[in-house]
Design an enzyme around this catalytic site. Structure first.
Site, short mmCIF file in Angstrom:
data_model
loop_
_atom_site.label_atom_id
_atom_site.label_comp_id
_atom_site.label_asym_id
_atom_site.label_seq_id
_atom_site.Cartn_x
_atom_site.Cartn_y
_atom_site.Cartn_z
CG ASN A 73 149.94 89.91 80.48
OD1 ASN A 73 148.96 90.63 79.89
ND2 ASN A 73 149.48 88.95 81.67
CB CYS A 129 155.79 91.64 82.94
SG CYS A 129 155.89 90.48 84.38
CD GLU A 164 154.16 95.78 84.51
OE1 GLU A 164 154.01 94.80 83.74
OE2 GLU A 164 153.60 95.94 85.80
CD GLU A 219 149.57 84.49 81.15
OE1 GLU A 219 149.01 83.32 80.66
OE2 GLU A 219 149.70 84.77 81.98
N1 THU Z 1 152.21 90.23 85.08
C1 THU Z 1 152.38 91.38 84.45
O1 THU Z 1 152.40 91.49 83.19
N2 THU Z 1 153.34 92.52 84.86
C2 THU Z 1 153.38 92.38 86.39
O2 THU Z 1 153.89 93.42 87.05
C3 THU Z 1 153.18 91.21 87.07
C4 THU Z 1 152.26 90.19 86.32
C5 THU Z 1 151.70 89.18 84.30
C6 THU Z 1 152.46 88.04 84.06
C7 THU Z 1 151.42 87.10 83.79
O3 THU Z 1 151.15 86.86 82.45
C8 THU Z 1 150.40 87.36 84.67
O4 THU Z 1 150.48 88.63 84.87
C9 THU Z 1 150.17 86.60 86.11
O5 THU Z 1 151.20 86.60 86.84
#
Ligand code: THU
Length: 129
Positions: free
Chosen positions: A42, A53, A55, A44
């Site tokens: 992920n 995200c 994935e 941000e």
């Molecule tokens: N996040 C992911 O990377 N994958 C997911 O399927 C759910 C959420 C990340 C997004 C964000 O940076 C952190 O988790 C909290 O939501």
């Protein structure tokens, strides 16, 4: 590649996560039909809604490399969290029956499922005719 090896790659990818706001680090390892593995984490942003995200970064990495056929994805997240709805939809585009291995921060297998279980009655390319 076996699920635990793929989960180890996901856990390693998680180390690169850029998650200074949520502190919730996620790693993903996408296994292609040709045996290649594409990882993601992920990413941000100070403009929170722009967060990517793990994935989806893995899928984008694979597509950018010209690889679109996948057999499994391993995800490493605190508590073995399942992929969010947006990621389920993006994965559905390429393989509605993808195997999904959920692992904790260390890459230990927590649950095993498939995308069609996580996203039943999905909207996909075939709906566009
Ligand atoms: N996040 C992911 O990377 N994958 C997911 O399927 C759910 C959420 C990340 C997004 C964000 O940076 C952190 O988790 C909290 O939501």
């Amino acid at each position: 590649m076996d699920p635990s090896s793929l989960l180890q790659l996901a856990a390693r990818a998680r180390d690169a996560a850029y998650a200074p706001y949520s502190r919730f680090q996620v790693g993903a390892a996408l296994l292609a039909e040709n045996g290649e593995v594409f990882t993601g984490c992920n990413v941000e942003n100070a403009s929170y809604g722009l967060t990517l995200c793990a994935e989806r970064t893995a899928v984008c990495s694979a597509v950018a490399a010209g690889v679109r056929s996948y057999s499994a994805i391993a995800i490493s997240a605190p508590g073995g969290a399942a992929p969010c709805g947006a990621c389920r939809q993006v994965i559905n585009e390429f393989n509605p029956a993808l195997k999904v291995y959920l692992g904790d921060e260390t890459g230990r297998l927590v649950a095993e499922t498939t995308l069609d279980i996580l996203l039943p009655n999905a909207f996909g390319p075939e709906n566009l005719g």
